[in-house]
Write an enzyme that holds these catalytic residues in place. Structure first.
Site, PDB file in Angstrom:
ATOM      1  N   ASP A 101       0.864  -1.178   0.000  1.00 34.52           N
ATOM      2  CA  ASP A 101       0.000   0.000   0.000  1.00 34.52           C
ATOM      3  C   ASP A 101       0.911   1.241   0.000  1.00 34.52           C
ATOM      4  O   ASP A 101       1.393   1.657  -1.044  1.00 34.52           O
ATOM      5  CB  ASP A 101      -0.903  -0.115   1.245  1.00 34.52           C
ATOM      6  CG  ASP A 101      -1.939   0.990   1.375  1.00 34.52           C
ATOM      7  OD1 ASP A 101      -1.946   1.929   0.577  1.00 34.52           O
ATOM      8  OD2 ASP A 101      -2.768   0.926   2.304  1.00 34.52           O
ATOM      9  N   THR A 102       1.245   1.798   1.155  1.00 30.90           N
ATOM     10  CA  THR A 102       2.152   2.947   1.194  1.00 30.90           C
ATOM     11  C   THR A 102       3.601   2.539   0.931  1.00 30.90           C
ATOM     12  O   THR A 102       4.436   3.368   0.587  1.00 30.90           O
ATOM     13  CB  THR A 102       2.110   3.630   2.574  1.00 30.90           C
ATOM     14  OG1 THR A 102       2.573   2.695   3.561  1.00 30.90           O
ATOM     15  CG2 THR A 102       0.703   4.105   2.926  1.00 30.90           C
ATOM     16  N   GLY A 103       3.922   1.267   1.152  1.00 26.40           N
ATOM     17  CA  GLY A 103       5.279   0.762   0.959  1.00 26.40           C
ATOM     18  C   GLY A 103       6.116   0.768   2.233  1.00 26.40           C
ATOM     19  O   GLY A 103       7.230   0.243   2.252  1.00 26.40           O
ATOM     20  N   LEU A 106       7.057  -2.912   3.558  1.00 27.00           N
ATOM     21  CA  LEU A 106       8.047  -3.624   2.757  1.00 27.00           C
ATOM     22  C   LEU A 106       9.422  -2.966   2.882  1.00 27.00           C
ATOM     23  O   LEU A 106      10.440  -3.652   3.006  1.00 27.00           O
ATOM     24  CB  LEU A 106       7.594  -3.672   1.292  1.00 27.00           C
ATOM     25  CG  LEU A 106       8.354  -4.642   0.405  1.00 27.00           C
ATOM     26  CD1 LEU A 106       8.329  -6.054   0.984  1.00 27.00           C
ATOM     27  CD2 LEU A 106       7.774  -4.655  -1.006  1.00 27.00           C
ATOM     28  N   LYS A 129      -0.936  -1.228  -4.615  1.00 28.38           N
ATOM     29  CA  LYS A 129      -1.708   0.019  -4.795  1.00 28.38           C
ATOM     30  C   LYS A 129      -0.721   1.127  -5.148  1.00 28.38           C
ATOM     31  O   LYS A 129      -0.326   1.912  -4.287  1.00 28.38           O
ATOM     32  CB  LYS A 129      -2.406   0.402  -3.486  1.00 28.38           C
ATOM     33  CG  LYS A 129      -3.484  -0.538  -3.000  1.00 28.38           C
ATOM     34  CD  LYS A 129      -4.175   0.081  -1.779  1.00 28.38           C
ATOM     35  CE  LYS A 129      -4.989  -0.937  -1.031  1.00 28.38           C
ATOM     36  NZ  LYS A 129      -5.544  -0.417   0.234  1.00 28.38           N
TER      37      LYS A 129
HETATM   38  P1  IMP Z   1       1.896  -0.518   3.690  1.00 27.06           P
HETATM   39  O1  IMP Z   1       2.953  -0.498   4.759  1.00 27.06           O
HETATM   40  O2  IMP Z   1       1.092   0.750   3.709  1.00 27.06           O
HETATM   41  O3  IMP Z   1       2.433  -0.822   2.323  1.00 27.06           O
HETATM   42  O4  IMP Z   1       0.854  -1.590   4.109  1.00 27.06           O
HETATM   43  C1  IMP Z   1       1.041  -2.918   3.978  1.00 27.06           C
HETATM   44  C2  IMP Z   1       0.098  -3.701   4.858  1.00 27.06           C
HETATM   45  O5  IMP Z   1      -1.136  -3.014   5.078  1.00 27.06           O
HETATM   46  C3  IMP Z   1      -0.276  -4.984   4.189  1.00 27.06           C
HETATM   47  O6  IMP Z   1       0.646  -6.009   4.480  1.00 27.06           O
HETATM   48  C4  IMP Z   1      -1.655  -5.247   4.768  1.00 27.06           C
HETATM   49  O7  IMP Z   1      -1.544  -5.911   5.996  1.00 27.06           O
HETATM   50  C5  IMP Z   1      -2.234  -3.885   5.023  1.00 27.06           C
HETATM   51  N1  IMP Z   1      -3.141  -3.429   3.946  1.00 27.06           N
HETATM   52  C6  IMP Z   1      -2.953  -2.369   3.127  1.00 27.06           C
HETATM   53  N2  IMP Z   1      -3.971  -2.218   2.273  1.00 27.06           N
HETATM   54  C7  IMP Z   1      -4.826  -3.230   2.533  1.00 27.06           C
HETATM   55  C8  IMP Z   1      -6.107  -3.626   1.970  1.00 27.06           C
HETATM   56  O8  IMP Z   1      -6.668  -3.040   1.030  1.00 27.06           O
HETATM   57  N3  IMP Z   1      -6.691  -4.717   2.537  1.00 27.06           N
HETATM   58  C9  IMP Z   1      -6.126  -5.414   3.565  1.00 27.06           C
HETATM   59  N4  IMP Z   1      -4.960  -5.084   4.109  1.00 27.06           N
HETATM   60  C10 IMP Z   1      -4.297  -3.998   3.602  1.00 27.06           C
END
Ligand code: IMP
Length: 176
Positions: A101-103, A106, A129
């Site tokens: 999502d935001t990264g 990861l 995303k």
């Molecule tokens: P990031 O750190 O924002 O990239 O978020 C990653 C984590 O957010 C993922 O491993 C998910 O656990 C959660 N996440 C982000 N978007 C979604 C979604 O649309 N549905 C379910 N979980 C999400």
């Protein structure tokens, strides 16, 4: 309770997972050991399907992080909840995520796992995303790009609901 509408069907997921497994197997064909690190909880179904379709020697590890509360609003910094158990020093690591999502998650994981001294680190996510990206993180294998929406199913949840749906559906979060 009504089921979330289908965004990506079970058949489309299975087809794409098979393609990803073929690509990964090809890229790692000259390696005698790849450690797949599944990011809990969301990647457990994707990892199970992907890992069984690979044709290369592989082992499985899990890591758990938490960055969200019980809904869809990011709670702040990424927190390590459970580290890998096995030794990954000098080994080829493939991080397997459900969604980027935001990264931030990861990016944190790559930095953290790099400190364990692996031979290489690559990343694989079922969903991406791209328009929500806040940090620049290299993703080597992507299943599907999706828009700015909240998705559930095939391991992904909204407040722990709908993880076991066989398809990816979308829901309207009430906290965004
Ligand atoms: P990031 O750190 O924002 O990239 O978020 C990653 C984590 O957010 C993922 O491993 C998910 O656990 C959660 N996440 C982000 N978007 C979604 C979604 O649309 N549905 C379910 N979980 C999400």
């Amino acid at each position: 309770m009504s089921q979330p509408p289908v965004l990506i069907s079970e058949a489309d997921i299975q087809k794409r997972v098979a393609e990803l497994a073929e690509e990964i197997s090809r890229d790692y064909q000259d390696k005698d050991d790849v450690v797949l690190i599944g990011v809990l909880k969301g990647s457990f179904i994707f990892l199970a399907d992907l890992s069984r379709r690979l044709t290369i020697p592989r082992t499985i590890e899990f890591i758990a992080v938490s960055s969200y509360g019980n809904g869809s609003v990011q709670s702040g910094a990424v927190r390590l909840v459970m580290d890998v158990r096995g030794n990954i020093e000098g080994r080829h690591v493939l991080i397997v995520e459900d969604i980027v999502d935001t990264g931030h998650t990861l990016s944190y994981l790559i930095g953290m796992l790099r400190s364990h001294g692996p031979a290489s680190i690559r990343t694989c996510t079922l969903l991406h995303k791209a328009e929500r990206a806040e940090v620049d993180v290299k993703i080597d294998y992507v299943g599907f790009g999706i828009g700015d929406e909240w998705v559930v199913g095939y391991g992904l949840d909204y407040a722990e609901q709908n993880r076991t749906l066989p398809y990816i559906g979308n829901v309207e979060p009430t906290d965004r």
